[in-house]
Enzyme design. Structure first.
Site, PDB file in Angstrom:
ATOM      1  N   MET A 178      50.738  35.177  44.593  1.00 43.74           N
ATOM      2  CA  MET A 178      50.849  35.731  43.235  1.00 43.74           C
ATOM      3  C   MET A 178      51.585  37.071  43.218  1.00 43.74           C
ATOM      4  O   MET A 178      51.304  37.927  42.378  1.00 43.74           O
ATOM      5  CB  MET A 178      49.439  35.921  42.642  1.00 43.74           C
ATOM      6  CG  MET A 178      48.566  34.686  42.699  1.00 43.74           C
ATOM      7  SD  MET A 178      46.876  35.053  42.211  1.00 43.74           S
ATOM      8  CE  MET A 178      46.054  33.498  42.640  1.00 43.74           C
ATOM      9  N   SER A 179      52.508  37.262  44.143  1.00 41.18           N
ATOM     10  CA  SER A 179      53.155  38.579  44.228  1.00 41.18           C
ATOM     11  C   SER A 179      54.531  38.485  44.874  1.00 41.18           C
ATOM     12  O   SER A 179      55.120  37.415  44.980  1.00 41.18           O
ATOM     13  CB  SER A 179      52.267  39.523  45.059  1.00 41.18           C
ATOM     14  OG  SER A 179      52.271  39.133  46.420  1.00 41.18           O
TER      15      SER A 179
ATOM     16  N   TYR B  81      49.270  39.322  37.134  1.00 40.21           N
ATOM     17  CA  TYR B  81      47.984  38.807  36.641  1.00 40.21           C
ATOM     18  C   TYR B  81      47.026  39.917  36.206  1.00 40.21           C
ATOM     19  O   TYR B  81      46.054  39.655  35.504  1.00 40.21           O
ATOM     20  CB  TYR B  81      47.314  37.888  37.677  1.00 40.21           C
ATOM     21  CG  TYR B  81      46.909  38.541  38.986  1.00 40.21           C
ATOM     22  CD1 TYR B  81      45.839  39.429  39.061  1.00 40.21           C
ATOM     23  CD2 TYR B  81      47.587  38.247  40.163  1.00 40.21           C
ATOM     24  CE1 TYR B  81      45.471  40.023  40.257  1.00 40.21           C
ATOM     25  CE2 TYR B  81      47.230  38.823  41.369  1.00 40.21           C
ATOM     26  CZ  TYR B  81      46.165  39.707  41.407  1.00 40.21           C
ATOM     27  OH  TYR B  81      45.809  40.290  42.593  1.00 40.21           O
ATOM     28  N   GLU B  82      47.313  41.161  36.578  1.00 38.42           N
ATOM     29  CA  GLU B  82      46.497  42.279  36.085  1.00 38.42           C
ATOM     30  C   GLU B  82      46.897  42.646  34.658  1.00 38.42           C
ATOM     31  O   GLU B  82      46.273  43.514  34.056  1.00 38.42           O
ATOM     32  CB  GLU B  82      46.707  43.511  36.970  1.00 38.42           C
ATOM     33  CG  GLU B  82      46.201  43.369  38.392  1.00 38.42           C
ATOM     34  CD  GLU B  82      46.599  44.586  39.228  1.00 38.42           C
ATOM     35  OE1 GLU B  82      45.890  45.610  39.150  1.00 38.42           O
ATOM     36  OE2 GLU B  82      47.623  44.518  39.939  1.00 38.42           O
TER      37      GLU B  82
ATOM     38  N   SER C 233      47.172  42.162  49.713  1.00 39.43           N
ATOM     39  CA  SER C 233      45.702  42.087  49.701  1.00 39.43           C
ATOM     40  C   SER C 233      45.108  42.084  51.096  1.00 39.43           C
ATOM     41  O   SER C 233      45.428  41.217  51.914  1.00 39.43           O
ATOM     42  CB  SER C 233      45.242  40.777  49.046  1.00 39.43           C
ATOM     43  OG  SER C 233      45.383  40.826  47.676  1.00 39.43           O
TER      44      SER C 233
ATOM     45  N   ASN D  94      44.220  30.904  53.635  1.00 38.49           N
ATOM     46  CA  ASN D  94      43.455  29.686  53.347  1.00 38.49           C
ATOM     47  C   ASN D  94      44.448  28.537  53.252  1.00 38.49           C
ATOM     48  O   ASN D  94      45.633  28.773  52.982  1.00 38.49           O
ATOM     49  CB  ASN D  94      42.716  29.819  51.996  1.00 38.49           C
ATOM     50  CG  ASN D  94      43.657  30.219  50.866  1.00 38.49           C
ATOM     51  OD1 ASN D  94      43.972  31.409  50.696  1.00 38.49           O
ATOM     52  ND2 ASN D  94      44.131  29.249  50.133  1.00 38.49           N
TER      53      ASN D  94
ATOM     54  N   ALA E 238      49.095  38.007  50.931  1.00 43.18           N
ATOM     55  CA  ALA E 238      48.169  36.946  51.302  1.00 43.18           C
ATOM     56  C   ALA E 238      48.636  35.686  50.574  1.00 43.18           C
ATOM     57  O   ALA E 238      49.074  35.771  49.432  1.00 43.18           O
ATOM     58  CB  ALA E 238      46.760  37.310  50.870  1.00 43.18           C
TER      59      ALA E 238
ATOM     60  N   HIS F  49      50.283  43.693  40.052  1.00 44.63           N
ATOM     61  CA  HIS F  49      50.467  42.243  39.881  1.00 44.63           C
ATOM     62  C   HIS F  49      50.629  41.898  38.410  1.00 44.63           C
ATOM     63  O   HIS F  49      50.016  42.540  37.544  1.00 44.63           O
ATOM     64  CB  HIS F  49      49.244  41.486  40.413  1.00 44.63           C
ATOM     65  CG  HIS F  49      48.948  41.723  41.857  1.00 44.63           C
ATOM     66  ND1 HIS F  49      48.170  42.765  42.290  1.00 44.63           N
ATOM     67  CD2 HIS F  49      49.329  41.030  42.960  1.00 44.63           C
ATOM     68  CE1 HIS F  49      48.083  42.721  43.618  1.00 44.63           C
ATOM     69  NE2 HIS F  49      48.776  41.683  44.046  1.00 44.63           N
TER      70      HIS F  49
ATOM     71  N   HIS G 273      38.514  34.880  46.462  1.00 43.06           N
ATOM     72  CA  HIS G 273      39.141  36.124  46.929  1.00 43.06           C
ATOM     73  C   HIS G 273      38.390  36.658  48.161  1.00 43.06           C
ATOM     74  O   HIS G 273      38.999  37.275  49.040  1.00 43.06           O
ATOM     75  CB  HIS G 273      39.161  37.160  45.800  1.00 43.06           C
ATOM     76  CG  HIS G 273      40.013  38.361  46.104  1.00 43.06           C
ATOM     77  ND1 HIS G 273      41.366  38.275  46.374  1.00 43.06           N
ATOM     78  CD2 HIS G 273      39.713  39.686  46.189  1.00 43.06           C
ATOM     79  CE1 HIS G 273      41.848  39.480  46.616  1.00 43.06           C
ATOM     80  NE2 HIS G 273      40.865  40.357  46.514  1.00 43.06           N
TER      81      HIS G 273
ATOM     82  N   HIS H  11      42.884  46.536  47.593  1.00 45.40           N
ATOM     83  CA  HIS H  11      44.120  47.285  47.345  1.00 45.40           C
ATOM     84  C   HIS H  11      43.802  48.764  47.172  1.00 45.40           C
ATOM     85  O   HIS H  11      43.112  49.140  46.229  1.00 45.40           O
ATOM     86  CB  HIS H  11      44.813  46.785  46.077  1.00 45.40           C
ATOM     87  CG  HIS H  11      45.602  45.536  46.284  1.00 45.40           C
ATOM     88  ND1 HIS H  11      46.944  45.542  46.533  1.00 45.40           N
ATOM     89  CD2 HIS H  11      45.210  44.249  46.310  1.00 45.40           C
ATOM     90  CE1 HIS H  11      47.364  44.296  46.693  1.00 45.40           C
ATOM     91  NE2 HIS H  11      46.330  43.486  46.561  1.00 45.40           N
TER      92      HIS H  11
END
Ligand code: HPA
Length: 273
Positions: A211-212, A86-87, A31, A235, A114, A84, A247, A62
């Protein structure tokens, strides 16, 4: 051959026909880190949507394309954008670009993402060499019937290659970048973690969370590829600061750090030859 193995074969045939000569190094960019693709010289760009079996991806930050060419005078393929869980994509789809890159001759894979910083020494904007990971995604792209060319029980005692980690440290030194290192924990998302989950991950030994990346690394290791990775700490993790996570903040930090990240990765690619 399974349906997914056929998908890998068809996609890699198409990619090989566009790319010509074999390239042995690839970079998967997370990201907001896709700007590196703009530094690739003599670039051939292939959008994922033009490749058979590659589903559409629609995450802000992306670009979803392969860019092949030279970086630091070395031939590379950049995968700008990834799939991902989550998609709603399957683990096979998340691992698809990695398997296709391997089928195109890639044997060294650099992954980036990220991530939220859990270790108190990490600050937003830090770059962290991934030394190890925790797979907390409740799944692996290696499940299912054994695939040709993939180890059934891959050794994961050194998922991130020690000599590549050394080269990343040297590259950081060369660029004057104070680099951190640590353990990356991968969760499905897409919700950011709760403060209690962050305390749990801290106890489990995670320094950063995202998340990846882990599915790609599992596929790469099963295929015998050498892997190196860097997290951009965008963060501090939930509960460690009073600001809510967003995001937009992730993309704001990656754009602030992009120039250092690009310098580091270019120096790294030059070093590994
Ligand atoms: N948690 C999970 N994924 C992330 C984070 C985070 O805090 N920051 C960027 N990606």
């Amino acid at each position: 051959m399974s349906g997914d193995a056929q998908r890998v074969e068809r996609a890699s045939e198409m990619l090989r026909s566009k790319l010509g000569a074999e390239t042995t190094t690839a970079l998967i960019l997370g990201s907001g880190l896709g700007g590196l693709a703009d530094h690739v010289a003599d670039a051939i760009t292939i959008p994922y949507r033009a490749i058979p079996g590659f589903p559409p991806s629609s995450i802000p930050g992306h670009a979803a394309r392969f860019v092949a060419g030279t970086l630091g005078a070395k031939k590379v393929i950049v995968a700008s954008g990834r799939y991902h869980l989550y998609e709603g994509h399957s683990l096979d789809t998340v691992a698809l670009p990695t398997r296709v890159l391997h089928a195109c001759g890639v044997r060294t894979l650099f992954v980036s993402n990220a991530a939220g910083g859990i270790n108190r020494t990490l600050r937003a904007g830090d770059l962290m060499i991934i030394e190890d990971h925790l797979n907390l995604m409740s799944g692996t792209p290696l499940a299912g019937p054994p695939r040709e060319g993939e180890s059934r029980f891959p050794d994961m005692s050194a998922p991130y290659d020690a000599s590549l980690i050394r080269e990343l440290r040297e590259a950081a030194l060369e660029c004057g970048i104070a680099i951190k290192s640590g353990v990356y924990a991968a969760l499905v998302g897409p919700a950011y973690e709760t403060p209690a989950e962050i305390r749990m991950l801290d106890k489990l030994g995670a320094d950063a969370v995202g998340m990846s990346t882990v599915p790609e690394v599992l596929a790469a290791r099963a295929l015998g590829m050498r892997v190196a990775g860097v997290s951009c700490i965008t963060n501090v993790a939930a509960g460690l600061s009073s600001t809510p996570l967003s995001h937009a903040e992730v993309l704001e930090t990656t754009s602030r750090v992009a120039a250092s990240f690009e310098k580091l990765v270019t120096a790294f690619v030059r070093r590994i030859g």
